[in-house]
Design a protein around this motif. Structure first.
Motif, PDB file in Angstrom:
ATOM      1  N   LEU A  98       0.831  -1.207   0.000  1.00 52.85           N
ATOM      2  CA  LEU A  98       0.000   0.000   0.000  1.00 52.85           C
ATOM      3  C   LEU A  98       0.865   1.257   0.000  1.00 52.85           C
ATOM      4  CD1 LEU A  98      -2.804  -1.024   2.541  1.00 52.85           C
ATOM      5  CD2 LEU A  98      -3.020  -0.768   0.059  1.00 52.85           C
ATOM      6  N   PHE A  99       1.956   1.218   0.763  1.00 48.81           N
ATOM      7  CA  PHE A  99       2.844   2.382   0.818  1.00 48.81           C
ATOM      8  C   PHE A  99       3.513   2.614  -0.537  1.00 48.81           C
ATOM      9  CE2 PHE A  99       6.973   4.367   1.559  1.00 48.81           C
ATOM     10  CZ  PHE A  99       6.586   5.491   2.270  1.00 48.81           C
ATOM     11  N   GLU A 100       3.978   1.553  -1.160  1.00 48.26           N
ATOM     12  CA  GLU A 100       4.631   1.687  -2.468  1.00 48.26           C
ATOM     13  C   GLU A 100       3.657   2.204  -3.516  1.00 48.26           C
ATOM     14  OE1 GLU A 100       6.187  -2.180  -3.127  1.00 48.26           O
ATOM     15  OE2 GLU A 100       8.020  -1.829  -1.952  1.00 48.26           O
ATOM     16  N   ASP A 101       2.407   1.712  -3.461  1.00 48.80           N
ATOM     17  CA  ASP A 101       1.405   2.217  -4.409  1.00 48.80           C
ATOM     18  C   ASP A 101       1.132   3.705  -4.173  1.00 48.80           C
ATOM     19  OD1 ASP A 101       1.215  -0.309  -5.446  1.00 48.80           O
ATOM     20  OD2 ASP A 101      -0.612  -0.850  -4.344  1.00 48.80           O
ATOM     21  N   MET A 102       1.172   4.113  -2.902  1.00 52.58           N
ATOM     22  CA  MET A 102       0.883   5.509  -2.566  1.00 52.58           C
ATOM     23  C   MET A 102       1.954   6.438  -3.119  1.00 52.58           C
ATOM     24  SD  MET A 102       0.172   7.182   1.195  1.00 52.58           S
ATOM     25  CE  MET A 102       1.646   6.450   1.891  1.00 52.58           C
ATOM     26  N   ILE A 103       3.214   6.045  -3.019  1.00 53.61           N
ATOM     27  CA  ILE A 103       4.286   6.946  -3.453  1.00 53.61           C
ATOM     28  C   ILE A 103       4.655   6.756  -4.912  1.00 53.61           C
ATOM     29  CG2 ILE A 103       5.235   7.019  -1.118  1.00 53.61           C
ATOM     30  CD1 ILE A 103       7.451   5.137  -2.076  1.00 53.61           C
ATOM     31  N   GLU A 104       4.057   5.789  -5.576  1.00 48.48           N
ATOM     32  CA  GLU A 104       4.424   5.491  -6.960  1.00 48.48           C
ATOM     33  C   GLU A 104       4.354   6.720  -7.867  1.00 48.48           C
ATOM     34  OE1 GLU A 104       5.815   3.655 -10.212  1.00 48.48           O
ATOM     35  OE2 GLU A 104       5.788   2.855  -8.162  1.00 48.48           O
ATOM     36  N   PRO A 105       3.307   7.543  -7.802  1.00 49.10           N
ATOM     37  CA  PRO A 105       3.253   8.701  -8.721  1.00 49.10           C
ATOM     38  C   PRO A 105       4.352   9.727  -8.462  1.00 49.10           C
ATOM     39  CG  PRO A 105       1.081   8.222  -7.801  1.00 49.10           C
ATOM     40  CD  PRO A 105       2.059   7.415  -7.014  1.00 49.10           C
ATOM     41  N   TYR A 106       5.020   9.641  -7.320  1.00 47.33           N
ATOM     42  CA  TYR A 106       5.998  10.664  -6.960  1.00 47.33           C
ATOM     43  C   TYR A 106       7.436  10.146  -7.017  1.00 47.33           C
ATOM     44  CZ  TYR A 106       1.494  11.797  -4.956  1.00 47.33           C
ATOM     45  OH  TYR A 106       0.157  11.986  -4.772  1.00 47.33           O
ATOM     46  N   ARG A 107       7.593   8.923  -7.539  1.00 45.68           N
ATOM     47  CA  ARG A 107       8.940   8.357  -7.607  1.00 45.68           C
ATOM     48  C   ARG A 107       9.616   8.739  -8.920  1.00 45.68           C
ATOM     49  NH1 ARG A 107       9.525   2.217  -5.823  1.00 45.68           N
ATOM     50  NH2 ARG A 107      11.665   2.857  -6.284  1.00 45.68           N
ATOM     51  N   LEU A 108      10.923   8.848  -8.832  1.00 52.84           N
ATOM     52  CA  LEU A 108      11.700   9.228 -10.024  1.00 52.84           C
ATOM     53  C   LEU A 108      12.094   8.013 -10.842  1.00 52.84           C
ATOM     54  CD1 LEU A 108      12.886  11.802 -11.315  1.00 52.84           C
ATOM     55  CD2 LEU A 108      15.009  11.337 -10.075  1.00 52.84           C
ATOM     56  N   HIS A 109      12.350   6.864 -10.163  1.00 52.67           N
ATOM     57  CA  HIS A 109      12.781   5.624 -10.828  1.00 52.67           C
ATOM     58  C   HIS A 109      14.027   5.853 -11.676  1.00 52.67           C
ATOM     59  CE1 HIS A 109       9.448   3.098  -9.554  1.00 52.67           C
ATOM     60  NE2 HIS A 109       8.555   4.029  -9.953  1.00 52.67           N
ATOM     61  N   GLU A 110      14.981   6.563 -11.107  1.00 54.08           N
ATOM     62  CA  GLU A 110      16.196   6.848 -11.878  1.00 54.08           C
ATOM     63  C   GLU A 110      17.114   5.637 -11.950  1.00 54.08           C
ATOM     64  OE1 GLU A 110      17.657   7.295  -7.723  1.00 54.08           O
ATOM     65  OE2 GLU A 110      15.768   7.511  -8.842  1.00 54.08           O
ATOM     66  N   GLY A 111      16.876   4.633 -11.097  1.00 55.46           N
ATOM     67  CA  GLY A 111      17.754   3.462 -11.069  1.00 55.46           C
ATOM     68  C   GLY A 111      17.685   2.643 -12.338  1.00 55.46           C
ATOM     69  N   SER A 112      16.554   2.693 -13.011  1.00 49.49           N
ATOM     70  CA  SER A 112      16.384   1.913 -14.241  1.00 49.49           C
ATOM     71  C   SER A 112      16.814   2.681 -15.480  1.00 49.49           C
ATOM     72  CB  SER A 112      14.914   1.493 -14.381  1.00 49.49           C
ATOM     73  OG  SER A 112      14.071   2.642 -14.438  1.00 49.49           O
ATOM     74  N   LYS A 113      17.315   3.879 -15.286  1.00 50.71           N
ATOM     75  CA  LYS A 113      17.738   4.705 -16.425  1.00 50.71           C
ATOM     76  C   LYS A 113      19.257   4.825 -16.411  1.00 50.71           C
ATOM     77  CE  LYS A 113      13.370   5.947 -17.280  1.00 50.71           C
ATOM     78  NZ  LYS A 113      12.726   5.286 -16.144  1.00 50.71           N
ATOM     79  N   ASP A 114      19.800   5.201 -17.565  1.00 49.11           N
ATOM     80  CA  ASP A 114      21.250   5.416 -17.598  1.00 49.11           C
ATOM     81  C   ASP A 114      21.568   6.741 -16.906  1.00 49.11           C
ATOM     82  OD1 ASP A 114      20.812   7.563 -19.397  1.00 49.11           O
ATOM     83  OD2 ASP A 114      20.870   6.179 -21.103  1.00 49.11           O
ATOM     84  N   THR A 115      22.830   7.025 -16.772  1.00 49.76           N
ATOM     85  CA  THR A 115      23.262   8.180 -15.970  1.00 49.76           C
ATOM     86  C   THR A 115      22.742   9.491 -16.533  1.00 49.76           C
ATOM     87  OG1 THR A 115      25.265   6.978 -15.404  1.00 49.76           O
ATOM     88  CG2 THR A 115      25.263   9.344 -15.002  1.00 49.76           C
ATOM     89  N   ALA A 116      22.818   9.645 -17.858  1.00 49.23           N
ATOM     90  CA  ALA A 116      22.390  10.899 -18.479  1.00 49.23           C
ATOM     91  C   ALA A 116      20.893  11.114 -18.300  1.00 49.23           C
ATOM     92  CB  ALA A 116      22.757  10.901 -19.966  1.00 49.23           C
ATOM     93  N   GLN A 117      20.126  10.009 -18.547  1.00 54.97           N
ATOM     94  CA  GLN A 117      18.679  10.147 -18.389  1.00 54.97           C
ATOM     95  C   GLN A 117      18.297  10.421 -16.929  1.00 54.97           C
ATOM     96  OE1 GLN A 117      17.465   6.372 -20.140  1.00 54.97           O
ATOM     97  NE2 GLN A 117      16.563   7.468 -21.899  1.00 54.97           N
ATOM     98  N   ALA A 118      18.998   9.755 -16.010  1.00 50.83           N
ATOM     99  CA  ALA A 118      18.708   9.961 -14.593  1.00 50.83           C
ATOM    100  C   ALA A 118      18.983  11.395 -14.183  1.00 50.83           C
ATOM    101  CB  ALA A 118      19.529   8.990 -13.739  1.00 50.83           C
ATOM    102  N   GLU A 119      20.077  11.957 -14.674  1.00 46.69           N
ATOM    103  CA  GLU A 119      20.421  13.335 -14.339  1.00 46.69           C
ATOM    104  C   GLU A 119      19.389  14.302 -14.909  1.00 46.69           C
ATOM    105  OE1 GLU A 119      22.446  16.103 -12.266  1.00 46.69           O
ATOM    106  OE2 GLU A 119      22.791  13.935 -12.274  1.00 46.69           O
ATOM    107  N   ALA A 120      18.940  14.009 -16.137  1.00 46.68           N
ATOM    108  CA  ALA A 120      17.924  14.864 -16.756  1.00 46.68           C
ATOM    109  C   ALA A 120      16.609  14.819 -15.972  1.00 46.68           C
ATOM    110  CB  ALA A 120      17.691  14.432 -18.205  1.00 46.68           C
ATOM    111  N   LEU A 121      16.252  13.610 -15.502  1.00 48.22           N
ATOM    112  CA  LEU A 121      15.031  13.472 -14.709  1.00 48.22           C
ATOM    113  C   LEU A 121      15.133  14.252 -13.400  1.00 48.22           C
ATOM    114  CD1 LEU A 121      14.123   9.694 -15.221  1.00 48.22           C
ATOM    115  CD2 LEU A 121      12.796  11.676 -15.989  1.00 48.22           C
TER     116      LEU A 121
END
Length: 1034
Positions: A925-948
């Motif tokens: 329930l907690f993960e579902d609650m914060i899902e819209p506010y997560r960046l999920h930069e871990g699944s992106k490469d460095t450049a994309q993560a920095e841009a996010l």
């Protein structure tokens, strides 16, 4: 701009304010005491200073009777067109001014905001005051006061007073009475020249000076005293009539009953004259004055007639010498004799009592009253000394000294008369025995009888007019709501007919006593109490040094006024101590009654001025004293917005501060209206408002600037932001930013969460719309529902929340777009939840989860709540964190600490399994609650993560979640424990987690608070400023 009536006609300006239809509240559902926007409407009280209302500048836009002056753009003295007006007396008048129209000066908004030119003319309406009778200082004050002072005592009891007290003490009695009345007159002159005086006499002067509490209490007493005075004067008149009947052997029943019969007939005739109107009463007073002056002159003429012309009349110096010393008889004393005489001096307020009927009360009352005191005082002294006869005489001319016999009974022996029989037998003549001595010493006896009739009738008539006038003024102010019936006036002079009838009934009741010496002392204490408060009013107003105290009469002294007040009180006790105590007991009862009822009046009394001075002095004194932990009190600043939109938050804060701490609600405009609402709801709180671009800036300003000296808030109370998941990101950042700012400024924080929510503003707005109210009126249920039958009366009798609850029952009938029953139920539950802290909490517990030592605020607040009446039946339960294997030791340590703090609790629970991982369901329930506010930069490469990160710097990063996984787990686990252990609690108090600035994102912090407080009873998240607020040292 409108068309000119004629070429070159002056232009005037009209400001238009555009309102949305939803902002227009129909008059049928407005409460009686409604709030205006920036310019409140004039209040009903005629004594309140002008306020200004925001309405169009139309000639018919002022339904309250106020006159707005025309707004032509005049060139005037400034040399250019302007809306500004030069100073004018009409701008300073009160509502209902009888001396001129009250005009409304341009408001600051009119001069400051954008305006549009118009150029039509507005004709001024002149109020027709024709036919109203007004008196000058001679006819209205001097004549009336002299007639009232030259009352029953002048011809009937003055000789008896000098017989009992002797010439020496008799002179002192008259002088003491003159001192009391002169000091009172000086004080009264200062008060009545400090502003326009309306009707009501002593009541008006005291109430406008000391406030409604003193004025309301003394007003009833003073009106009653005047009504009893009618009986006293009529009984004096009746005694004279009965004496004539007795001489002519025409007694009807017996002397006592004849006094009652004559008295009742007389008061009926006087009532007829009074009801006929002030003009007739004034004409009657002039005729009576002429007769009275002739009678007084007749006494002085009789002084120069041969002393042997009248039997038992001796005016020789030897008689005056014998009568110089006192000879008290029949249990009389100096003060008992003074008590009987003093009502003669009480007529000084006769002119002030009809202040509403005077042309110029400010000028007439001082000069007329002082001159009346001087003239009547000299008259009393002159008559008393001129009409000197022996104390006892037989009345028989044949009681002469037998040749060769000794005579030493009295100085009458020197004149050949032997009245020694009076030593054993009560004689019928002389100062001590005959009340008609003045008739015998005068030049023409029947004229004295006519003068006695004139003195008693005129005084009775003046009192019969004064009592209803004072009582009507008291009733008009609506201090005693049950007496408002008597406020109604009749005719062009607004005559208090109902008051006349009531005065008549009281007078008849006391006439039946038929004993002047019993009636006189009764009213002496009442009049002295009034005089004492008039003197004290002058002293108090001078002591307050208010800029508004600017009396035109300068011949007064504050310490002399204080002396006058003390003198009046002292005389009350020496006259009759138990009557004085009874008078003060009645006054104190009425004072407490008015204080408890809190009448809705504001007269700018000196009591308010002194309260302000004392508050400033106390605040300055506190500023020089360092804070001490033993004197710590939660001084709260409550971020409510408009207070009535979050009643639960305000009610809880009120329970914490009550009458013993500082409570400030804040953040929106309309300061005066919101403060008035707080006062009406009996919430002891201040309202503060700031102008700002956003919530955080406004709160920051309040946190820095609120309070004065030591009277500064130290705790912030706010509601949980329930809609944080649906609002803009900036709103969440502002809300969390306020928490950071509060910690930065070292405030304690208290956050309240109720599952139903706190904000009822949408219900308040819905209640106020015109369309919804019309829907209610058209509803077929209106005949069955008291709310719809008489909505205005329903508003007066029930609390706003009760009205809202009733309104929600009709929700689906009143909306233009039908709502489902679910919406109505939700709103009803919200209203009920918002009022839960108004009610008395039954037996239950307040569960305190004291997890972090914050200085003790988390423990102090629940203890304070349990001392309040509404929470008294609730017991404290303490929950603390402990280490496995040390649970008992931790519990004993906490018990010892609470014992030293002298805080009782029913149970202490030590919990050791905080570190257990919460259930997978809660994690999901907690993960579902914060899902819209997560960046999920871990699944992106460095450049994309920095841009996010640059695009969404506010979002929750994976690294942040990993770093604070333990803290997240703790909040979820703590919620499980709360649901497990505190589900039945009346209130839960939990240590608030702190989000470190720059490390924890705003949405993650809000998610922690959401997860911690969901699905539990009302919860307070508390975090002190980590400075001790508890101590066990004495």
């Amino acid at each position: 701009r409108t068309n000119s009536l004629s070429p070159g006609a002056p232009e005037r300006y009209r400001i238009y304010k555009h309102l949305q239809p939803s902002h227009i509240i129909p008059s049928t559902i407005r409460p009686a005491k409604r709030f205006q926007m920036e310019n409140p409407a004039f209040e009903k009280s005629k004594d309140d200073p002008p306020l200004y209302e925001e309405t169009p500048f139309s000639s018919n836009g002022y339904g309250n009777g106020d006159h707005r002056s025309v707004r032509p753009s005049v060139v005037s003295a400034f040399g250019h067109d302007t809306l500004d007006r030069v100073p004018n007396i009409d701008f300073y008048r009160n509502a209902g001014s009888v001396s001129g129209h009250r005009a409304i000066r341009p408001s600051l908004q009119e001069l400051h905001e954008v305006f549009e030119k118009v150029s039509d003319r507005q004709t001024q309406h002149n109020k027709d005051n024709g036919g109203v009778v007004k008196f000058g200082w001679i006819k209205g004050v001097l004549v009336r006061c002299m007639l009232n002072i030259w009352g029953v005592m002048l011809f009937i009891r003055l000789s008896w007073v000098f017989g009992q007290a002797g010439s020496g003490l008799g002179i002192i009695i008259i002088i003491l009475s003159m001192v009391v009345t002169t000091l009172t007159c000086l004080s009264m002159s200062a008060i009545c020249t400090n502003g326009v005086v309306r009707g009501g006499g002593a009541y008006y002067l005291i109430s406008r000076s000391l406030g409604p509490e003193f004025g309301g209490s003394i007003g009833l007493i003073f009106a009653f005293a005047n009504a009893v005075a009618v009986a006293m004067y009529v009984v004096g008149f009746s005694e004279t009539v009965v004496d004539l009947l007795k001489v002519n052997d025409a007694i009807m029943v017996d002397e006592v009953n004849d006094i009652r019969i004559v008295g009742c007939i007389t008061v009926v005739l006087l009532l007829g004259i009074s009801v006929a109107g002030m003009e007739w009463e004034a004409k009657a007073q002039i005729a009576l004055l002429v007769i009275l002056l002739l009678a007084i002159a007749n006494v002085f003429v009789g002084t120069f007639i041969d002393q042997y012309k009248r039997f038992n009349v001796f005016t020789a110096a030897s008689i005056m010498a014998e009568n110089f010393t006192p000879n008290f008889r029949d249990g009389e004393t100096f003060f008992s004799v003074f008590a009987i005489f003093f009502p003669a001096a009480t007529g000084i307020l006769a002119g002030a009592n009809i202040s509403g009927d005077l042309k110029d009360p400010q000028g007439a009352i001082p000069i007329g009253t002082l001159l009346a005191i001087f003239i009547t005082g000299i008259t009393y002294l002159g008559i008393a000394l001129c009409a000197t006869v022996v104390r006892d005489a037989t009345g028989n001319l044949n009681d002469t000294i037998t040749p060769g016999a000794k005579c030493n009974f009295s100085v009458a022996c020197n004149f050949g008369y032997d009245f020694s029989i009076c030593r054993t037998t009560k004689c019928q003549y002389g100062l001590m025995n005959n009340f008609q001595v003045m008739t015998m010493v005068s030049g023409f006896g029947p004229l004295i009888t006519a003068g006695t009739f004139s003195a008693t009738i005129s005084s009775a008539l003046a009192s019969l007019v004064s009592a209803p006038k004072v009582f009507q003024a008291l009733c008009k102010d609506n201090i005693y709501k049950a007496l408002h019936f008597f406020a109604k006036g009749h005719g062009k002079n607004n005559e208090p007919i109902r008051g006349y009838v009531l005065t008549f009934v009281i007078a008849v009741a006391f006439i039946l006593i038929a004993e002047l010496n019993i009636i006189a002392p009764i009213i002496s204490n009442f009049f002295l109490a009034s005089y004492a408060l008039i003197n004290f009013s002058c002293f108090h107003a001078s002591y307050a040094k208010s800029p508004g105290w600017r009396p035109a009469y300068k011949y007064y002294n504050m310490w002399l006024s204080l002396f006058g007040a003390v003198l009046c009180c002292a005389v009350m006790f020496v006259i009759n101590w138990w009557a004085a105590l009874l008078t003060y007991a009645i006054e104190m009862f009425l004072y407490i009654y008015v204080t408890v009822k809190k009448p809705d009046v504001n007269w700018g009394s000196s009591t308010q001025a002194v309260t302000f001075v004392n508050a400033v002095n106390n605040a300055l004194t506190l500023s020089g004293v360092d804070d001490h932990v033993k004197n710590f009190r939660p001084q709260c600043i409550v971020l409510t917005g408009t207070p009535k939109t979050r009643p639960a938050l305000l009610d809880l804060a009120h329970s914490i501060t009550k009458n013993y701490g500082l409570c400030i609600t804040s953040l929106t405009a309309a300061m005066e209206q919101n403060q008035m609402w707080l006062n009406q709801q009996k919430r002891k709180a201040f309202y503060a408002a700031v102008a700002s671009d956003n919530f955080r800036e406004g709160a920051e300003s309040l946190l820095q600037a609120s309070g004065l000296g030591r009277l500064r808030p130290n705790t912030v109370i706010l509601g949980f932001k329930r809609d944080w998941k649906t609002v803009y990101t900036a709103n969440v950042q502002e809300y969390v930013g306020v928490l950071h700012d509060a910690f930065d400024f070292e405030y304690g924080i208290v956050m309240l969460r109720i599952s139903q929510g706190l904000d009822i503003s949408h219900i308040l707005e819905a209640e106020g719309t015109q369309e919804q109210w019309r829907g209610c009126l058209w509803s077929s249920r209106r005949e069955e529902n008291t709310f719809l039958k008489d909505p205005e009366n329903y508003h007066k009798k029930h609390t706003p929340l009760k009205v809202l609850l009733e309104y929600n029952k009709l929700w689906h009938f009143t909306m233009e777009v039908p709502h489902s029953s679910d919406v109505a139920k939700i709103n009803q539950r919200l209203v009920e939840a918002s009022s839960q802290f108004k009610r008395k909490q039954g037996k239950g517990t307040i569960d305190v989860w004291w997890l972090y030592d914050d200085g003790g605020l988390t423990l102090l607040l629940p203890y304070i709540l349990t001392t309040r009446k509404k929470w008294r039946e609730c017991k404290l339960r303490i929950f603390i964190a402990g280490q496995p294997g040390h649970l008992e030791q931790d519990k004993e340590e906490m018990q010892s600490l609470l014992k030293k703090f002298r805080i009782k609790c029913t149970d202490i629970t030590v919990i050791a399994d905080f570190n257990i991982r919460p259930s997978s369901e809660n994690w999901k329930l907690f993960e579902d609650m914060i899902e819209p506010y997560r960046l999920h930069e871990g699944s992106k490469d460095t450049a994309q993560a920095e841009a996010l990160r640059k695009e969404h710097p506010w979002k929750i990063t994976d690294a942040e979640l990993d770093r604070f996984e333990d803290k997240t787990s703790l909040q979820l686990r703590l919620n499980e424990l709360l649901q497990e252990s505190s589900r039945a609690a009346k209130l839960i108090i939990v240590s608030m987690p702190i989000a470190r600035k720059g490390s924890v994102s705003d949405h993650l912090y809000m998610a922690w608070l959401e997860a911690l407080t969901k699905n539990v009873p009302p919860t307070l998240l508390v975090r002190g400023n980590h400075k001790s607020v508890l101590t066990f040292y004495s």
